[in-house]
Design an enzyme around this catalytic site. Structure first.
Site, PDB file in Angstrom:
ATOM      1  N   ILE B  61       0.847  -1.194   0.000  1.00  0.00           N
ATOM      2  CA  ILE B  61       0.000   0.000   0.000  1.00  0.00           C
ATOM      3  C   ILE B  61       0.880   1.240   0.000  1.00  0.00           C
ATOM      4  O   ILE B  61       0.988   1.940   1.004  1.00  0.00           O
ATOM      5  CB  ILE B  61      -0.943   0.052   1.207  1.00  0.00           C
ATOM      6  N   PRO B  62       1.523   1.527  -1.147  1.00  0.00           N
ATOM      7  CA  PRO B  62       2.312   2.757  -1.215  1.00  0.00           C
ATOM      8  C   PRO B  62       1.398   3.941  -0.951  1.00  0.00           C
ATOM      9  O   PRO B  62       0.218   3.906  -1.314  1.00  0.00           O
ATOM     10  CB  PRO B  62       2.825   2.771  -2.652  1.00  0.00           C
ATOM     11  N   HIS B  63       1.917   4.955  -0.305  1.00  0.00           N
ATOM     12  CA  HIS B  63       1.098   6.146  -0.083  1.00  0.00           C
ATOM     13  C   HIS B  63       1.942   7.399   0.013  1.00  0.00           C
ATOM     14  O   HIS B  63       3.089   7.363   0.420  1.00  0.00           O
ATOM     15  CB  HIS B  63       0.203   6.006   1.149  1.00  0.00           C
ATOM     16  N   GLY B  64       1.348   8.500  -0.399  1.00  0.00           N
ATOM     17  CA  GLY B  64       2.036   9.775  -0.341  1.00  0.00           C
ATOM     18  C   GLY B  64       1.098  10.816   0.234  1.00  0.00           C
ATOM     19  O   GLY B  64      -0.059  10.893  -0.167  1.00  0.00           O
TER      20      GLY B  64
END
Lengths: 453, 148
Positions: B61-64
């Protein structure tokens, strides 16, 4: 078994909640009771209460950011990274139940933990004010001490241009010049986040321009903070333009509105009040001054670093910003040093009235008192509030009153014995502190009962 | 809607972490959720350097969280076993990518939090893997009590 956990990760979007879920599932699978506090971007959810903690068998911290710890003193506690909790929650439960008990017996550590917890608990207006004050203090300390050092070369040594004394004075003045803007800026920052900083600092600079001083800075900070909050809520831009809110709209509108309101509406009245306060304080003498010292002393000792103490302290630093060395600041520091010193002395004079641990803590209390960390008295007061608090209040009140009566002054806001060189009339100042310390100790000896053998 | 059919790609042939993030960011950009693609990708990759967002079970779950995001979004992709430095060492086949602006509303953050929790459940992960169309995925998310 009853397990509590706290999860927190840097961005607070995903892993905080995954770790919470992992721990909850693992605990439920074992039939344990479980409650997990999540500290993510939504804020603190499912917060652990004092009763929760009291009933817990073990505590798991799965956190990659700092979380308040003091509340867990005396509990089995294990602290790991968030990824650890995701990887092997079952093992974590095992480890937690076999963990060592958290909490320190060391007085200095306990005191700094108490201070940390108190600052975490601050709310609303008080929190914003203390945020501003705490960012301002380093400027006051640097400025005050450097100016005091320049005076060591002779009272008017700084007037000779190009000398070290003149440079020291200039450095100190520069630090002082930033005080009010920093105060206002960080009050506003506390209210409205990063966007509040620029309008707040500019508001602070305007307060100086209007001669509204410390008080003007307070007003400017709160004004700017709430204006920025209002702008954030009131102005809704189309999506494509939202990017310009933080870089263009808020800085310009926020600063403009703060500035205009200060100039047109509240600047002058605040400046007048500020000037009247300074005139009143500097003109005060005799009985009035002594009564003020007495009240400051009572306040400083009453809650040992709590809101009442900090109110007196903030008042003291305010008189520093007004310029020149301040008798009020001197009284504040002296009265704040007395509680730990008086308790330390009492542990020596009346050994039978204190537990072994308290006598041990008394040694650290000397250092805390000498450094003007009033919180050093808290562990003693917590154990026996009805006898300790009145004793230290009387001692501090006497010291505060004497300091005012002796016309002692101080040009820096903190430092205890390490800044005695910045004290005006220091021999009598020390006498004031000694008298309060001895009175506190004797009262404690009189009021406290002997420990049972 | 935090997610729509245009933010989903069930057939990607990408083989690196960065390529997947960049591809999904492209979808978000097309949907007007991101103003500055490079800035978002940089934020997401920076987050990966803190520690991998691959939580195990084949999911990342990449997140920025950055001002480059104009509206919170959730992207979903099925990929061909990509190495993501996962906590359990296994390659990743499901990717949820999250974008949040600096000052996101609580409602969106709560949805993301509940998805994160849900992903810890075996049956939810199985259902995700069995999804065959974009609309089916949306339906699954809507029926999962996530507040979507």
């Amino acid at each position: 078994m009853n397990i509590l956990a706290v999860t927190a990760c840097p961005t607070g979007i995903a892993h905080t909640y995954m770790a919470a879920e992992a721990i909850e599932d693992a605990a439920k699978a074992k039939g344990y009771q479980v409650k997990v506090e999540t500290r993510g971007s939504v804020g603190v959810e499912n917060e652990l209460t004092a009763e929760d903690i009291k009933a817990a068998d073990a505590i798991i911290l799965a956190c990659d950011t700092a979380v308040p710890m003091e509340r867990f003193a005396g509990k089995k506690l294990i602290s790991v990274s968030v990824s650890e909790a995701l990887k092997s929650p079952e093992q974590l439960l095992e480890k937690a139940l076999n963990a060592t008990v958290y909490g320190s017996s060391n007085l200095s550590d306990a005191v700094s933990a108490i201070k940390e917890q108190r600052s975490a608990e601050r709310k609303g207006v008080y929190k914003h004010l203390m945020n501003g004050v705490s960012f301002m203090i380093p400027f006051v300390v640097a400025g005050g001490i450097l100016i005091a050092i320049s005076f060591l070369f002779g009272y008017k040594a700084f007037e000779n241009e190009g000398t070290l004394a003149s440079y020291l004075k200039s450095i100190g003045d520069s630090a002082f010049a930033l005080m009010v803007p920093i105060l206002a800026g960080y009050i506003s920052y506390s209210i409205a986040d990063r966007a509040g900083l620029a309008p707040g600092m500019v508001g602070g600079a305007i307060a100086i321009l209007l001669n509204a001083g410390f008080l003007g800075g307070l007003v400017a900070g709160f004004l700017a903070g709430y204006i920025v909050l209002f702008i954030k809520k009131a102005i809704k831009l189309p999506k494509t333009l939202q990017g310009i809110m933080p870089v263009l709209i808020i800085p310009v509108l926020g600063t403009l509105a703060t500035g205009l309101i200060l100039f047109y509406v509240i600047g002058k009245p605040v400046a007048f009040i500020n000037q009247s306060m300074i005139d009143f304080l500097t003109g005060m003498s005799g009985t009035n001054a002594v009564i003020l010292g007495l009240i400051i002393g009572l306040m400083m000792a009453f809650d040992m670093g709590g809101p009442v103490n900090k109110a007196a302290y903030a008042f003291g630093t305010g008189t520093l910003v007004a310029g020149a060395a301040s008798p009020v600041m001197a009284a504040v520091m002296a009265a704040g040093m007395v509680p730990p010193l008086g308790l330390a002395l009492a542990t020596v004079l009346f050994k039978k009235k204190f537990t072994g641990a308290e006598r041990e803590a008394g040694k650290a209390a000397w250092v805390l008192g000498a450094s003007f960390i009033t919180e050093g008295a808290i562990p003693f007061a917590a154990a026996d509030p009805l006898r300790v608090i009145p004793s230290i209040m009387v001692g501090s009140a006497i010291t505060g009153a004497l300091s005012m009566a002796f016309k002692a002054t101080l040009s820096v806001p903190h430092g205890g014995i390490f800044v005695f060189f910045a004290v005006g009339n220091w021999p009598l100042y020390i006498l004031a502190i000694l008298v309060g310390t001895v009175v506190t100790a004797l009262l404690l000896g009189f009021l406290k009962k002997n420990m049972e053998q | 809607m935090i997610i729509n059919e245009a933010l989903i790609d069930l057939n990607t042939a990408l083989d690196t972490k960065e390529a997947v993030i960049r591809h999904l960011a492209g979808l978000a950009k097309k949907e007007g959720r991101i103003s500055d693609l490079e800035k978002y990708v940089e934020a997401a990759l920076h987050r990966e350097t803190e520690y991998s967002t691959a939580m195990g079970f084949g999911i990342a779950i990449p997140h920025g969280k950055t001002s480059a995001v104009t509206e919170p979004f959730l992207c979903f992709a099925k990929v061909d076993s990509v190495d993501w430095n996962a906590l359990d060492g296994n390659p990743v086949d499901l990717v949820f990518m999250i974008g949040v602006p600096e000052e996101a509303g609580t409602a969106h953050l709560k949805i993301l939090a509940s998805i994160s929790r849900k992903l810890m459940k075996q049956d939810f992960r199985d259902s995700l893997r069995n999804v065959t169309s974009n609309s089916e995925l949306i339906q699954l998310l809507q029926n999962s009590d996530l507040g979507i």
